[in-house]
Every structure is written in C-alpha cells, then in structure tokens.
Design a protein around this motif. Structure first.
Motif, PDB file in Angstrom:
ATOM      1  N   THR A   7       0.852  -1.184   0.000  1.00  6.87           N
ATOM      2  CA  THR A   7       0.000   0.000   0.000  1.00  6.87           C
ATOM      3  C   THR A   7       0.887   1.233   0.000  1.00  6.87           C
ATOM      4  N   CYS A   8       0.596   2.171  -0.881  1.00  7.18           N
ATOM      5  CA  CYS A   8       1.376   3.396  -0.970  1.00  7.18           C
ATOM      6  C   CYS A   8       0.413   4.547  -1.275  1.00  7.18           C
ATOM      7  N   PHE A   9       0.757   5.748  -0.828  1.00  2.00           N
ATOM      8  CA  PHE A   9      -0.091   6.898  -1.079  1.00  2.00           C
ATOM      9  C   PHE A   9       0.773   8.111  -1.360  1.00  2.00           C
ATOM     10  N   ASP A  10       0.162   9.110  -1.975  1.00  4.51           N
ATOM     11  CA  ASP A  10       0.843  10.377  -2.222  1.00  4.51           C
ATOM     12  C   ASP A  10       0.650  11.292  -1.018  1.00  4.51           C
ATOM     13  N   CYS A  11       1.747  11.691  -0.408  1.00  5.30           N
ATOM     14  CA  CYS A  11       1.672  12.610   0.728  1.00  5.30           C
ATOM     15  C   CYS A  11       1.139  13.973   0.274  1.00  5.30           C
ATOM     16  N   ILE A  12       0.668  14.746   1.211  1.00  2.00           N
ATOM     17  CA  ILE A  12       0.194  16.093   0.909  1.00  2.00           C
ATOM     18  C   ILE A  12       1.305  16.878   0.213  1.00  2.00           C
ATOM     19  N   GLY A  13       0.930  17.517  -0.901  1.00  2.00           N
ATOM     20  CA  GLY A  13       1.903  18.265  -1.685  1.00  2.00           C
ATOM     21  C   GLY A  13       2.540  17.451  -2.795  1.00  2.00           C
ATOM     22  N   HIS A  14       2.124  16.199  -2.932  1.00  2.00           N
ATOM     23  CA  HIS A  14       2.729  15.305  -3.919  1.00  2.00           C
ATOM     24  C   HIS A  14       1.657  14.620  -4.755  1.00  2.00           C
ATOM     25  N   GLY A  15       2.037  14.283  -5.999  1.00  2.00           N
ATOM     26  CA  GLY A  15       1.230  13.418  -6.846  1.00  2.00           C
ATOM     27  C   GLY A  15      -0.231  13.806  -6.925  1.00  2.00           C
ATOM     28  N   GLU A  16      -1.093  12.793  -6.890  1.00  2.00           N
ATOM     29  CA  GLU A  16      -2.520  13.008  -7.064  1.00  2.00           C
ATOM     30  C   GLU A  16      -3.189  13.614  -5.835  1.00  2.00           C
ATOM     31  N   THR A  17      -2.549  13.505  -4.675  1.00  2.00           N
ATOM     32  CA  THR A  17      -3.110  14.136  -3.477  1.00  2.00           C
ATOM     33  C   THR A  17      -3.058  15.651  -3.618  1.00  2.00           C
ATOM     34  N   GLY A  18      -1.935  16.153  -4.118  1.00  2.00           N
ATOM     35  CA  GLY A  18      -1.805  17.582  -4.345  1.00  2.00           C
ATOM     36  C   GLY A  18      -1.835  18.382  -3.053  1.00  2.00           C
ATOM     37  N   GLY A  19      -2.160  19.654  -3.188  1.00  2.00           N
ATOM     38  CA  GLY A  19      -2.076  20.566  -2.064  1.00  2.00           C
ATOM     39  C   GLY A  19      -0.692  21.180  -1.999  1.00  2.00           C
ATOM     40  N   ALA A  20      -0.510  22.095  -1.085  1.00  2.00           N
ATOM     41  CA  ALA A  20       0.763  22.801  -0.958  1.00  2.00           C
ATOM     42  C   ALA A  20       1.659  22.098   0.046  1.00  2.00           C
ATOM     43  N   LEU A  21       2.939  21.996  -0.279  1.00  2.00           N
ATOM     44  CA  LEU A  21       3.886  21.393   0.653  1.00  2.00           C
ATOM     45  C   LEU A  21       3.889  22.123   1.988  1.00  2.00           C
ATOM     46  N   ALA A  22       3.653  23.424   1.952  1.00  5.50           N
ATOM     47  CA  ALA A  22       3.650  24.214   3.180  1.00  5.50           C
ATOM     48  C   ALA A  22       2.542  23.787   4.138  1.00  5.50           C
ATOM     49  N   GLN A  23       1.585  22.995   3.643  1.00  2.56           N
ATOM     50  CA  GLN A  23       0.521  22.481   4.500  1.00  2.56           C
ATOM     51  C   GLN A  23       0.936  21.193   5.205  1.00  2.56           C
ATOM     52  N   SER A  24       2.183  20.800   5.003  1.00  2.00           N
ATOM     53  CA  SER A  24       2.648  19.534   5.559  1.00  2.00           C
ATOM     54  C   SER A  24       3.991  19.733   6.251  1.00  2.00           C
ATOM     55  N   SER A  25       4.501  18.659   6.827  1.00  4.49           N
ATOM     56  CA  SER A  25       5.777  18.651   7.537  1.00  4.49           C
ATOM     57  C   SER A  25       6.209  17.194   7.645  1.00  4.49           C
TER      58      SER A  25
END
Length: 231
Positions: free
Chosen positions: A56-74
């Motif tokens: 199982t693998c997923f795109d972290c926030i700010g990456h790939g199909e999940t999208g969003g801004a990297l600044a919303q993650s850490s």
C-alpha cells in the motif's frame, strides 16, 4: 490487481493504491520528498507483487494526485498521514514498512505507533528533532541545511529499540545522503533480529531501481533480498 483508494486526512484526501498480493498485504510503502510520488516506486512494488507480496502506498500532501501545498505539511504530518492510511486501510500488523529517502525516517517513526517487524530503508534520510514539526518551506530548509543537522536525529535511539528485521539499501553515488547515515542506522539497531546494509554499486539517490532494472539478474537478486525480509 491494483486498487485505488482515498483516505480523508484533516482537510485533505490522500490518494493511494494497493498492489494486491496473493500471499500477504502488510507492506506500507512511503515515498520521499521533492517531486516524489507513489508512482516512482512501481518497479519494486510490481516485482514484489509478482512474488505474492502486496503493498500500500499513497501520495503525501503536496505530492502526486493528493496535491495541495507542501507548506501544508511537515515531516511530522507525513508520519501522521502514514498512520492514518495504515489504520483506514486496515493493514494487518505486524507491518512491514518501506521508506525511501525522507520516507525512511517516517518509516522509523512508524515503529513507535504500530507493530512493525520489518523495515526496508532505501537511500534513507534522517532529521533533527528541531525540523520535525516545522512546515515545509524556507524555515524547514534552514534547519536541515545546518552542517550535519541530521547527526542529532532521534532515529538512532528509535532504532536501538527495534527488534524486527532491518534492511538498509544505499546508493554508491548518492549526492544527497552521505553513506555515514545508512551505516549509522544499521549500527544503531543493536536489538534487531537481523540487520543488513546493501550498497548498490553505481546507483544515485534518484536512480537505484531503474539502474538495477537494466540488468535483470541484478534486479531480481535485489528484489529477492527485499522479499526475504517478509518471510
């Protein structure tokens, strides 16, 4: 068979997939930073699936199909995202957690919240606790760019309590991760059931499995080594 899924996390929807294995499906695979996404790890995941080992693998926030801004993650958020996916998808424990680059540190952190009996850390990065909760962006970069900022990472202490099997795969020509880091990770795991460092000759930080795939016998040997961690 590949099954796509969504997992709600805070104000985001994490996009992921499961490479369904005929034998086991307890691998949680965590990708790295930068332009990384789950799709960059299909070579290894596909080869493991052929051996009956699902992941199982997923795109972290700010990456790939999940999208969003990297600044919303850490880095800390990435750990919480991984925990949320493992729980929402009902992955059987003990988990086998794979982590590439930054994902390796998240994989190590997963041993604190879930039962994990196998860790596969690929071109692993580790981080100072000072950087853990800092949102990605200039402030985070300033912390990790301090000379040898990783040296005081808590990864060494966390791994000193790990009692499962550890495989660390390093790239010979890694311009991002000094060899001292994978060497020290293996050395720290004094209570591990087994621990191994494998350095892929000629490989670079972002060119390891694709390089191995150019020589099928070499690729198959490396995949067999990884698959042995789950048996």
């Amino acid at each position: 068979m590949i099954v796509d899924f969504d997992v709600a996390f805070e104000d985001h929807v994490l996009k992921g997939d499961q490479f369904v294995g005929s034998g086991s499906n307890r691998i949680l695979y965590l990708h790295g930073a930068g332009a990384s996404s789950r799709h960059g790890h299909r070579l290894l995941r596909g080869a493991l699936q052929q051996r009956g080992l699902g992941s199982t693998c997923f795109d972290c926030i700010g990456h790939g199909e999940t999208g969003g801004a990297l600044a919303q993650s850490s880095v800390a958020s990435r750990t919480r995202q991984a925990q949320a996916v493992a729980d929402a998808r009902g992955l059987p424990q003990p988990l086998a957690v794979f982590g590439a680059s930054m994902g390796a540190y998240n994989a190590i952190r997963m041993t604190q919240s879930h039962r994990v009996d196998a860790l596969v850390l690929i071109v692993p990065g580790v981080y100072t606790p000072d950087a853990y909760e800092v949102p990605f962006g200039p402030a985070f970069s300033a912390v990790i760019r301090r000379e040898r900022s990783w040296a005081d990472s808590d990864a060494w202490d966390i791994l000193s309590r790990f009692e499962g099997r550890l495989l660390v795969i390093a790239a010979e020509n890694d311009a991002t991760i000094p060899l001292e880091i994978p060497e020290r990770l293996v050395a720290a795991a004094t209570r591990a059931q087994s621990r191994q460092l494998h350095v892929v000759q000629g490989a670079e930080h972002n060119r390891l499995w694709s390089l191995l795939a150019e020589e099928p016998s070499r690729f198959e040997s490396a995949v067999d080594m990884v698959a042995a961690m789950l048996t």
